[in-house]
Design a protein around this motif. Structure first.
Motif, PDB file in Angstrom:
ATOM      1  N   GLU A  31     -34.215  38.710  15.976  1.00 18.00           N
ATOM      2  CA  GLU A  31     -33.116  39.406  16.672  1.00 18.00           C
ATOM      3  C   GLU A  31     -32.453  38.456  17.666  1.00 18.00           C
ATOM      4  O   GLU A  31     -33.120  37.821  18.475  1.00 18.00           O
ATOM      5  CB  GLU A  31     -33.664  40.657  17.382  1.00 18.00           C
ATOM      6  CG  GLU A  31     -32.687  41.355  18.309  1.00 18.00           C
ATOM      7  CD  GLU A  31     -31.342  41.708  17.661  1.00 18.00           C
ATOM      8  OE1 GLU A  31     -31.336  42.331  16.582  1.00 18.00           O
ATOM      9  OE2 GLU A  31     -30.296  41.328  18.232  1.00 18.00           O
ATOM     10  N   THR A  41     -26.508  50.193  16.593  1.00 19.29           N
ATOM     11  CA  THR A  41     -27.579  51.199  16.691  1.00 19.29           C
ATOM     12  C   THR A  41     -27.605  51.884  18.054  1.00 19.29           C
ATOM     13  O   THR A  41     -27.882  53.078  18.145  1.00 19.29           O
ATOM     14  CB  THR A  41     -28.937  50.525  16.366  1.00 19.29           C
ATOM     15  OG1 THR A  41     -28.870  50.086  15.002  1.00 19.29           O
ATOM     16  CG2 THR A  41     -30.111  51.455  16.576  1.00 19.29           C
ATOM     17  N   LEU A 162     -30.299  33.472  14.656  1.00 18.05           N
ATOM     18  CA  LEU A 162     -30.459  32.612  13.481  1.00 18.05           C
ATOM     19  C   LEU A 162     -29.313  31.601  13.454  1.00 18.05           C
ATOM     20  O   LEU A 162     -28.143  31.986  13.542  1.00 18.05           O
ATOM     21  CB  LEU A 162     -30.466  33.449  12.195  1.00 18.05           C
ATOM     22  CG  LEU A 162     -30.584  32.658  10.893  1.00 18.05           C
ATOM     23  CD1 LEU A 162     -31.535  33.330   9.923  1.00 18.05           C
ATOM     24  CD2 LEU A 162     -29.235  32.439  10.240  1.00 18.05           C
ATOM     25  N   GLY A 322     -22.101  51.130   7.514  1.00 17.70           N
ATOM     26  CA  GLY A 322     -20.926  51.898   7.918  1.00 17.70           C
ATOM     27  C   GLY A 322     -21.176  52.825   9.087  1.00 17.70           C
ATOM     28  O   GLY A 322     -21.811  52.458  10.083  1.00 17.70           O
ATOM     29  N   GLN A 327     -28.347  58.062   9.954  1.00 22.22           N
ATOM     30  CA  GLN A 327     -28.744  59.245   9.184  1.00 22.22           C
ATOM     31  C   GLN A 327     -29.297  58.894   7.806  1.00 22.22           C
ATOM     32  O   GLN A 327     -29.957  59.714   7.182  1.00 22.22           O
ATOM     33  CB  GLN A 327     -27.563  60.203   9.055  1.00 22.22           C
ATOM     34  CG  GLN A 327     -26.364  59.670   8.301  1.00 22.22           C
ATOM     35  CD  GLN A 327     -25.227  60.697   8.233  1.00 22.22           C
ATOM     36  OE1 GLN A 327     -25.042  61.487   9.154  1.00 22.22           O
ATOM     37  NE2 GLN A 327     -24.498  60.717   7.134  1.00 22.22           N
TER      38      GLN A 327
HETATM   39  C1  LIG Z   1     -19.281  54.604  17.700  1.00 15.68           C
HETATM   40  C2  LIG Z   1     -20.233  54.713  16.544  1.00 15.68           C
HETATM   41  C3  LIG Z   1     -20.669  55.968  16.141  1.00 15.68           C
HETATM   42  C4  LIG Z   1     -21.603  56.077  15.102  1.00 15.68           C
HETATM   43  N1  LIG Z   1     -22.119  57.308  14.799  1.00 15.68           N
HETATM   44  C5  LIG Z   1     -23.068  57.430  13.853  1.00 15.68           C
HETATM   45  C6  LIG Z   1     -23.677  58.678  13.610  1.00 15.68           C
HETATM   46  O1  LIG Z   1     -23.367  59.680  14.243  1.00 15.68           O
HETATM   47  N2  LIG Z   1     -24.624  58.757  12.615  1.00 15.68           N
HETATM   48  C7  LIG Z   1     -24.998  57.651  11.904  1.00 15.68           C
HETATM   49  O2  LIG Z   1     -25.836  57.764  11.002  1.00 15.68           O
HETATM   50  N3  LIG Z   1     -24.447  56.436  12.139  1.00 15.68           N
HETATM   51  C8  LIG Z   1     -23.500  56.306  13.104  1.00 15.68           C
HETATM   52  N4  LIG Z   1     -22.941  55.088  13.354  1.00 15.68           N
HETATM   53  C9  LIG Z   1     -23.293  53.956  12.494  1.00 15.68           C
HETATM   54  C10 LIG Z   1     -24.623  53.353  12.867  1.00 15.68           C
HETATM   55  O3  LIG Z   1     -24.683  53.140  14.261  1.00 15.68           O
HETATM   56  C11 LIG Z   1     -24.793  52.025  12.115  1.00 15.68           C
HETATM   57  O4  LIG Z   1     -24.590  52.229  10.725  1.00 15.68           O
HETATM   58  C12 LIG Z   1     -26.185  51.441  12.288  1.00 15.68           C
HETATM   59  O5  LIG Z   1     -26.531  51.384  13.643  1.00 15.68           O
HETATM   60  C13 LIG Z   1     -26.242  50.052  11.687  1.00 15.68           C
HETATM   61  O6  LIG Z   1     -27.500  49.502  11.976  1.00 15.68           O
HETATM   62  P1  LIG Z   1     -27.749  47.969  11.713  1.00 15.68           P
HETATM   63  O7  LIG Z   1     -29.157  47.714  12.047  1.00 15.68           O
HETATM   64  O8  LIG Z   1     -27.239  47.621  10.370  1.00 15.68           O
HETATM   65  O9  LIG Z   1     -26.749  47.225  12.730  1.00 15.68           O
HETATM   66  P2  LIG Z   1     -26.954  46.801  14.265  1.00 15.68           P
HETATM   67  O10 LIG Z   1     -27.543  47.890  15.052  1.00 15.68           O
HETATM   68  O11 LIG Z   1     -25.652  46.255  14.724  1.00 15.68           O
HETATM   69  O12 LIG Z   1     -28.038  45.664  14.179  1.00 15.68           O
HETATM   70  C14 LIG Z   1     -27.756  44.381  13.658  1.00 15.68           C
HETATM   71  C15 LIG Z   1     -28.534  43.393  14.487  1.00 15.68           C
HETATM   72  O13 LIG Z   1     -28.463  42.101  13.903  1.00 15.68           O
HETATM   73  C16 LIG Z   1     -28.506  41.166  14.958  1.00 15.68           C
HETATM   74  N5  LIG Z   1     -27.987  39.876  14.485  1.00 15.68           N
HETATM   75  C17 LIG Z   1     -26.747  39.621  14.023  1.00 15.68           C
HETATM   76  N6  LIG Z   1     -26.614  38.316  13.705  1.00 15.68           N
HETATM   77  C18 LIG Z   1     -27.800  37.730  13.995  1.00 15.68           C
HETATM   78  C19 LIG Z   1     -28.284  36.399  13.881  1.00 15.68           C
HETATM   79  N7  LIG Z   1     -27.519  35.382  13.426  1.00 15.68           N
HETATM   80  N8  LIG Z   1     -29.556  36.145  14.269  1.00 15.68           N
HETATM   81  C20 LIG Z   1     -30.355  37.149  14.731  1.00 15.68           C
HETATM   82  N9  LIG Z   1     -29.935  38.439  14.841  1.00 15.68           N
HETATM   83  C21 LIG Z   1     -28.683  38.721  14.477  1.00 15.68           C
HETATM   84  C22 LIG Z   1     -27.636  41.789  16.017  1.00 15.68           C
HETATM   85  O14 LIG Z   1     -27.897  41.248  17.310  1.00 15.68           O
HETATM   86  C23 LIG Z   1     -27.985  43.257  15.901  1.00 15.68           C
HETATM   87  O15 LIG Z   1     -28.956  43.675  16.840  1.00 15.68           O
HETATM   88  C24 LIG Z   1     -22.039  54.929  14.404  1.00 15.68           C
HETATM   89  C25 LIG Z   1     -21.581  53.672  14.801  1.00 15.68           C
HETATM   90  C26 LIG Z   1     -20.699  53.555  15.862  1.00 15.68           C
HETATM   91  C27 LIG Z   1     -20.265  52.185  16.292  1.00 15.68           C
END
Ligand SMILES: Cc1cc2nc3c(=O)[nH]c(=O)nc-3n(C[C@H](O)[C@H](O)[C@H](O)COP(=O)(O)OP(=O)(O)OC[C@H]3O[C@@H](n4cnc5c(N)ncnc54)[C@H](O)[C@@H]3O)c2cc1C
Length: 364
Positions: A31, A41, A162, A322, A327
């Motif tokens: 991370e 998230t 990374l 997305g 969920q």
């Molecule tokens: C305003 C908003 C409302 C939403 N509402 C909902 C909802 O009601 N219900 C729902 O299901 N979803 C909702 N979502 C969507 C949901 O939040 C995301 O789909 C989900 O959090 C994605 O998770 P993730 O782990 O893919 O991304 P992230 O939580 O962004 O995690 C990706 C991680 O990768 C890390 N990273 C990136 N590049 C590197 C690198 N080079 N080296 C090391 N680490 C790296 C980042 O630091 C980050 O912590 C919403 C999103 C937003 C923005």
């Protein structure tokens, strides 16, 4: 120590997959930030809704719902799509879109809209209720996954951006800001940075686009009843839901293209949200609280991407979650783990066509 799997990103995607893999494999979770969950998230609107994301996402949401409910991460909310005079056909279209998926959608007339959302202005004439919509305890779910992963031996390395990854003799040699890591397989769960991480590993990007979404918390008068549903304009121009203390969380449903970054709200988007709210209800805004924004990341077809890269061996995509990455997390993690472990899909997701989400749909 060489790991079986290195997962890049400890948001909901990376954490849930780490928890599913850790009982079977040596997992390291890489991370960039000081703490996991800082990006998408930690910025969600925290609801679980079957119609959100469309019919191709619904099977993932539905399969996740049973487990989330059983484990106590969901609480009652209900959703209500509202339509202006002349837009009723959009409600019918939504109903038809989900007819085959078995999602319960119920018509609501103006009197029923008034009962659910006091103060709605006169031009809202019809609605469609989705009673199964729930609130999700996002922080609790994310923490549970991180705890489960750690308990089963996964290593979480924060502050470990990374920098590069090179495959050499069947092993990924990964350079991070906190030092080198070796792993047999590399999982891309980097959210908005998914394409960037692919490039750093010499893998062709898919075209995962980060789109900014703004959330505006407001104290309103009369205070929003805790029992009010999530209210969504059928054309997708705003939604709001009640929060603690009579507040609402309001969103203009924006999708502004953005480079991957620490997203911040734009004043214009906040103003647009408030204008749309004022056109929707006759409430008085008592106080503006601090708005926030986050990046929702979409593949070109807006369907998530789970599976091995079709060209580069040992590189696995777990991206494009997305606006539905919370969920869908339990089902997505089960599918991702089964693909990585080489087994059959577990019972809870067996009816899902995992090939629908494979990265090879974008070509080699
Ligand atoms: C305003 C908003 C409302 C939403 N509402 C909902 C909802 O009601 N219900 C729902 O299901 N979803 C909702 N979502 C969507 C949901 O939040 C995301 O789909 C989900 O959090 C994605 O998770 P993730 O782990 O893919 O991304 P992230 O939580 O962004 O995690 C990706 C991680 O990768 C890390 N990273 C990136 N590049 C590197 C690198 N080079 N080296 C090391 N680490 C790296 C980042 O630091 C980050 O912590 C919403 C999103 C937003 C923005």
């Amino acid at each position: 120590m060489r790991h079986d799997v290195a997962i890049v990103g400890a948001g909901m995607a990376g954490a849930s997959l780490a928890a599913a893999l850790a009982p079977h494999l040596r997992v390291v979770l890489i991370e960039a930030e000081e703490r996991p969950g800082y990006h998408a998230t930690g910025r969600s609107a925290a609801f679980w809704q079957e119609t959100y994301g469309g019919p191709d996402v619904q099977p993932l949401t539905a399969a996740s719902g049973a487990w989330l409910e059983r484990e106590g991460f969901l609480s009652p909310r209900g959703a209500l799509y509202i339509a202006r005079f002349g837009e009723e056909a959009r409600l019918d279209a939504l109903r038809e879109e989900f007819a085959a998926n078995g999602v319960l959608l119920e018509e609501r007339d103006r009197a029923e809209l008034d009962a659910a959302v006091p103060g709605l202005r006169g031009h809202w004439v019809a609605g469609l209720a989705e009673p199964s919509c729930r609130d999700i305890d996002v922080a609790g779910l994310h923490a549970l996954y991180l705890r489960a992963a750690a308990r089963d031996g996964a290593e979480l390395r924060c502050d470990s951006l990374l920098l590069s990854a090179r495959r050499d003799g069947g092993v990924w040699r990964i350079e991070t800001r906190s030092g080198p890591i070796e792993a047999d397989r590399l999982v891309n769960a980097a959210g908005a940075w998914a394409d960037e991480v692919a490039s750093l590993a010499g893998v062709r990007p898919i075209g995962i686009a980060p789109l900014r979404r703004t959330m505006v918390p407001l104290l309103v008068d009369p205070p929003a009843a805790a029992t009010m549903p999530l209210v969504e304009e059928i054309g997708g121009s705003f939604y709001f839901k009640p929060e603690a203390g009579g507040r609402i969380w309001l969103s203009p449903h924006d999708e502004s293209p953005s480079p991957p970054c620490d997203a911040a709200p734009e004043e214009l988007d906040v103003a647009i949200a408030i204008d749309r709210l004022e056109q929707a209800v006759d409430w008085r805004i008592v106080r503006h609280e601090r708005p926030w924004a986050g990046l929702r990341s979409f593949a070109p077809d807006r369907i998530p991407v789970y599976g091995p890269d079709p060209v580069v061996p040992g590189f696995f995509w777990f991206a494009g979650q997305g606006g539905f990455g919370i969920q869908t997390a339990p089902a997505a993690a089960q599918i991702g783990a089964a693909l990585l472990l080489g087994g059959t899909l577990p019972e809870s997701v067996r009816s899902i066509d995992a090939a629908r989400y494979a990265p090879d749909r974008f070509g080699g």
